[in-house]
Design a protein around this motif. Sequence first.
Motif, PDB file in Angstrom:
ATOM      1  N   LYS A   1       1.190  -1.241   0.148  1.00  0.00           N
ATOM      2  CA  LYS A   1       0.080  -0.169   0.427  1.00  0.00           C
ATOM      3  C   LYS A   1       1.290   1.138   0.446  1.00  0.00           C
ATOM      4  N   MET A   2       2.000   0.957  -0.097  1.00  0.00           N
ATOM      5  CA  MET A   2       2.790   2.063   0.274  1.00  0.00           C
ATOM      6  C   MET A   2       3.557   2.882  -1.155  1.00  0.00           C
ATOM      7  N   PRO A   3       3.561   4.258  -1.222  1.00  0.00           N
ATOM      8  CA  PRO A   3       3.842   5.168  -2.582  1.00  0.00           C
ATOM      9  C   PRO A   3       5.307   4.709  -3.138  1.00  0.00           C
ATOM     10  N   LEU A   4       4.684   3.613  -4.471  1.00  0.00           N
ATOM     11  CA  LEU A   4       5.765   3.632  -5.254  1.00  0.00           C
ATOM     12  C   LEU A   4       5.446   4.792  -6.794  1.00  0.00           C
ATOM     13  N   VAL A   5       7.415   4.648  -7.424  1.00  0.00           N
ATOM     14  CA  VAL A   5       6.921   5.815  -8.488  1.00  0.00           C
ATOM     15  C   VAL A   5       7.643   4.617  -9.219  1.00  0.00           C
ATOM     16  N   LEU A   6       7.003   4.682 -10.555  1.00  0.00           N
ATOM     17  CA  LEU A   6       6.982   4.200 -11.533  1.00  0.00           C
ATOM     18  C   LEU A   6       8.337   4.739 -12.175  1.00  0.00           C
ATOM     19  N   LEU A   7       9.028   4.038 -13.237  1.00  0.00           N
ATOM     20  CA  LEU A   7      10.024   4.089 -13.549  1.00  0.00           C
ATOM     21  C   LEU A   7      10.279   3.171 -14.774  1.00  0.00           C
ATOM     22  N   GLY A   8      10.543   4.125 -15.782  1.00  0.00           N
ATOM     23  CA  GLY A   8      10.868   3.286 -17.018  1.00  0.00           C
ATOM     24  C   GLY A   8       9.676   3.888 -18.166  1.00  0.00           C
ATOM     25  N   GLY A   9       9.922   4.167 -19.818  1.00  0.00           N
ATOM     26  CA  GLY A   9       9.153   4.413 -20.566  1.00  0.00           C
ATOM     27  C   GLY A   9       8.408   5.480 -20.196  1.00  0.00           C
ATOM     28  N   VAL A  10       8.092   6.377 -19.128  1.00  0.00           N
ATOM     29  CA  VAL A  10       7.354   8.186 -18.642  1.00  0.00           C
ATOM     30  C   VAL A  10       8.098   8.979 -19.678  1.00  0.00           C
ATOM     31  N   THR A  11       7.167   9.468 -20.542  1.00  0.00           N
ATOM     32  CA  THR A  11       7.684  10.216 -21.554  1.00  0.00           C
ATOM     33  C   THR A  11       7.121  11.291 -22.233  1.00  0.00           C
ATOM     34  N   ASP A  12       4.938  11.137 -21.155  1.00  0.00           N
ATOM     35  CA  ASP A  12       4.278  12.064 -22.250  1.00  0.00           C
ATOM     36  C   ASP A  12       3.037  11.978 -20.927  1.00  0.00           C
TER      37      ASP A  12
END
Length: 396
Positions: free
Chosen positions: A319-330
């Motif tokens: 449930k804790m906050p997560l940061v999504l990385l990888g191919g985030v460009t728009d």
Amino acid sequence: MTPRDIPDVLAPAQLGPITLRNRIIKAATFEAATPGALVSDDLIEYHRRPAAGGVGMTTVAYCAVAPEGRTEADQLWMRPEAVPGLRRLTDAIHAEGAAASAQLGHAGPVANGASNGSSALGPSRQLNPLSMRTVHGATLHDIERIRLAHGNAARLAVESGFDAVEIHFGHNYFASSFLSPKINKRNDEYGGSLANRARLVRETARTVREAVGGKIAILAKLNMDDGVPGGFWLDEAVQVAQWLEEDGSLDAIELTVGSSLLNSMYLFKGDVPLREFAAVMREPVRTGMKLVGKHFLKSYPYQPLFMLEQARQIRAAVKMPLVLLGGVTDRAGMDTAMAEGFEFVAMARALLREPDLVNRIADDQGHRSLCIHCNKCMPTIFTGTRCVLAAPTLVH
């Protein structure tokens, strides 16, 4: 989530004890701008530009916690001598309205012992295929010293004006290499079972929390898998994320993949710049790169949000906050991440190409990143990290 529940990626957001102006983080990317292992004007400008360009927080990489934990001799390491320069850096970032995070870690088996003048350390004795030098198995004293060094580095980060620290538990650096059953062959309390292999990660996170309390936000960059047969994989990562959540030592986890030691392209995806890598290497590594580089630098197709499928399984387990990385460009990718339940997104290569990408997206939701994922920025980590397609910007 209903559309009403989905957060606006460009709106302010809480991260532990701090508030970011938006949910977009510049991911740590080695800058090659720290001669003498200290802050330079180039490093300050490197982070000032994306701060001025609209990111909520920029992450300084890579702040080693000990001198032998650097990947090479000129890499920044946390000590009192570095604090004045780090303060200039955080002041410059804050002046642009962004928060500053310091990525803390120890390169472990990835460290270049020839450059550092120290032996590289890992969980077990092995050969580093990059430097062709021996990695020495860490003693219990080494493990304790490095763990405590993370706490000291975090205290120096607070003194230097950082708003957050990100503990490096990825890419088969020191802590990550202990997670890997392929690399970790120990038979003591730090080897064998997953609980033992994860012991160092959990102890290190607790040490950092004890060192700084709630003064700053604490994140960790955690591998979901190494991309190496017999290495650390997603099923184990789910359990480690759950343990870290139970411990309460972190405010968020940034999810990542790949092994800087054994399979670096698994993190980056896209084209493999073999020719460019060979051009910046010294002999005999240059010839070796030309002859066998394609076997080490494997090609993986790029697609937007390329870590999302794996990250969903972590998202479902904690449930804790997560940061999504990888191919985030728009904006579309950012909105997808928010709809999938991720609290933050991180990007790196796209901001090398356009440091003002966030402001451009804020002005035009349909703006598409100019990054073409050629990965020719990767070899520039030896000469000053940059996009080779963009005009020079550093202040040499």
